[in-house]
Design an enzyme around this catalytic site. Structure first.
Site, PDB file in Angstrom:
ATOM      1  N   MET A  30       0.834  -1.242  -0.147  1.00 38.62           N
ATOM      2  CA  MET A  30       0.201   0.031  -0.075  1.00 38.62           C
ATOM      3  C   MET A  30       1.001   1.079  -0.062  1.00 38.62           C
ATOM      4  O   MET A  30       0.439   2.284   0.396  1.00 38.62           O
ATOM      5  CB  MET A  30      -0.938  -0.230   1.336  1.00 38.62           C
ATOM      6  CG  MET A  30      -1.764  -1.281   1.194  1.00 38.62           C
ATOM      7  SD  MET A  30      -3.433  -0.993   1.996  1.00 38.62           S
ATOM      8  CE  MET A  30      -2.850  -0.747   3.634  1.00 38.62           C
ATOM      9  N   HIS A  34       8.992   0.903   3.105  1.00 36.85           N
ATOM     10  CA  HIS A  34      10.190   1.072   4.197  1.00 36.85           C
ATOM     11  C   HIS A  34      11.092  -0.309   4.104  1.00 36.85           C
ATOM     12  O   HIS A  34      10.832  -1.049   3.053  1.00 36.85           O
ATOM     13  CB  HIS A  34       9.711   1.126   5.771  1.00 36.85           C
ATOM     14  CG  HIS A  34       8.332   0.082   5.906  1.00 36.85           C
ATOM     15  ND1 HIS A  34       8.812  -1.420   5.930  1.00 36.85           N
ATOM     16  CD2 HIS A  34       7.343   0.198   6.022  1.00 36.85           C
ATOM     17  CE1 HIS A  34       7.625  -1.937   6.174  1.00 36.85           C
ATOM     18  NE2 HIS A  34       6.816  -0.921   6.268  1.00 36.85           N
ATOM     19  N   HIS A  37       9.443  -3.676   3.384  1.00 39.35           N
ATOM     20  CA  HIS A  37       9.185  -3.880   1.750  1.00 39.35           C
ATOM     21  C   HIS A  37      10.395  -4.017   1.002  1.00 39.35           C
ATOM     22  O   HIS A  37      10.489  -5.082  -0.044  1.00 39.35           O
ATOM     23  CB  HIS A  37       8.561  -2.468   1.223  1.00 39.35           C
ATOM     24  CG  HIS A  37       7.317  -2.070   1.938  1.00 39.35           C
ATOM     25  ND1 HIS A  37       6.672  -1.123   2.822  1.00 39.35           N
ATOM     26  CD2 HIS A  37       5.970  -2.880   1.932  1.00 39.35           C
ATOM     27  CE1 HIS A  37       5.536  -1.065   3.239  1.00 39.35           C
ATOM     28  NE2 HIS A  37       5.120  -2.094   2.690  1.00 39.35           N
TER      29      HIS A  37
END
Ligand code: PAF
Length: 283
Positions: A30, A34, A37
């Site tokens: 989404m 950071h 991810h």
């Protein structure tokens, strides 16, 4: 790196990659990317030749009153992170692209969506499984990558893809933590420096569970009591749940045995935070 905003354009990029024999990996997100991810992207790059990151703040998985409107959307920065991480294509559709008409078709996983977060976020998992099905149908990945931090989501998606014979492998990657143990999350952006320090007690409570198991304690209510004490040391923490469940069925267990998930959800100031550890006590 390519960026696609429409289903048609991402499909044609993927068709070209697949036609040249590439293995496709999808990292659904989404945005507000950071290091957690980035670790998913790295795992995808190891297994796949063509890595797609989807960025879509999915309205159908937010329960009324949740943070859909204020969810961070630092799109340019996300693109930059993807570029640097070696992503091949970003798929960033608009809500109209993903839900062009009223959505009346839903994917529902039963039973394992009811406990834990399901109790507090009714309808959330239906939104997650439906959007993931749509993304899987659009991208047709060979592998899709999810974080262990959202343990229930990972278990639900893996079960959905097995039950519906989806032609892909769901890969679950380890939780990435700050130096104080706090699990990295886009929602940590809502926390002040003090609240971030306070939130370290979430992982401390999970470590307590690990220590008690290591020292032979089996009774789950004894463990939960000790975990609650650690969380209650911090007045800003409001406990939503502390649960010790079977890692497949997500049902509460009285004795710690087999593959077990210990999961915690709390509220600190404006943020709802979750974390967990997965323990396998089988020989
Ligand atoms: O974990 C998330 O960020 C979301 O739930 C997901 C899997 C991208 C679906 O919107």
């Amino acid at each position: 790196m390519e960026a696609a905003e429409t289903i048609q354009s991402i499909r044609s990029l993927i068709k070209a990659a697949r036609d040249s024999g590439k293995i496709i990996g999808l990292v659904p997100t989404m945005g507000a990317l950071h290091v957690g991810h980035i670790s998913l992207i790295e795992a995808a790059r190891k297994k796949c030749d063509y890595v797609v990151v989807s960025i879509f703040v999915n309205p159908t998985q937010f329960v009324p009153g949740e943070d859909f409107e204020k969810y961070p959307r630092p799109f340019e920065n996300d693109l930059d992170i993807c570029q640097k991480a070696g992503v091949d294509a970003v798929f960033a559709p608009s809500p109209e692209q993903m839900y062009p008409v009223e959505n009346i078709t839903w994917v529902n996983v039963k039973k394992i969506t009811e406990p834990l977060c399901g109790q507090f976020r009714p309808g959330h998992f239906q939104g997650v499984t439906t959007i993931c099905t749509k993304l899987f149908n659009i991208v047709a990945p060979d592998f899709a990558f999810f974080g262990q931090k959202d343990a229930q989501q990972a278990i639900v998606i893996r079960r959905m893809s097995a039950d519906l014979n989806m032609p892909l492998e769901v890969v679950i990657c380890p939780t990435v933590r700050e130096s104080n143990g706090l699990a990295v999350s886009s929602r940590n952006k809502y926390l002040s420096e003090q609240q971030k320090k306070d939130a370290a007690n979430i992982y401390k409570s999970l470590q307590k569970c690990q220590q008690m198991i290591d020292s032979g304690v089996k009774n789950t209510s004894e463990i939960i009591d000790e975990m609650r004490k650690i969380l209650q040391q911090v007045p800003s923490i409001e406990i939503e749940y502390i649960s010790i469940v079977d890692a497949d069925t997500l049902q509460n267990i009285e004795h710690f045995t087999g593959k077990v998930l210990t999961a915690v959800a709390v509220r600190i100031g404006p943020a709802r935070l979750i974390d967990n550890i997965l323990l396998d006590t089988r020989e």
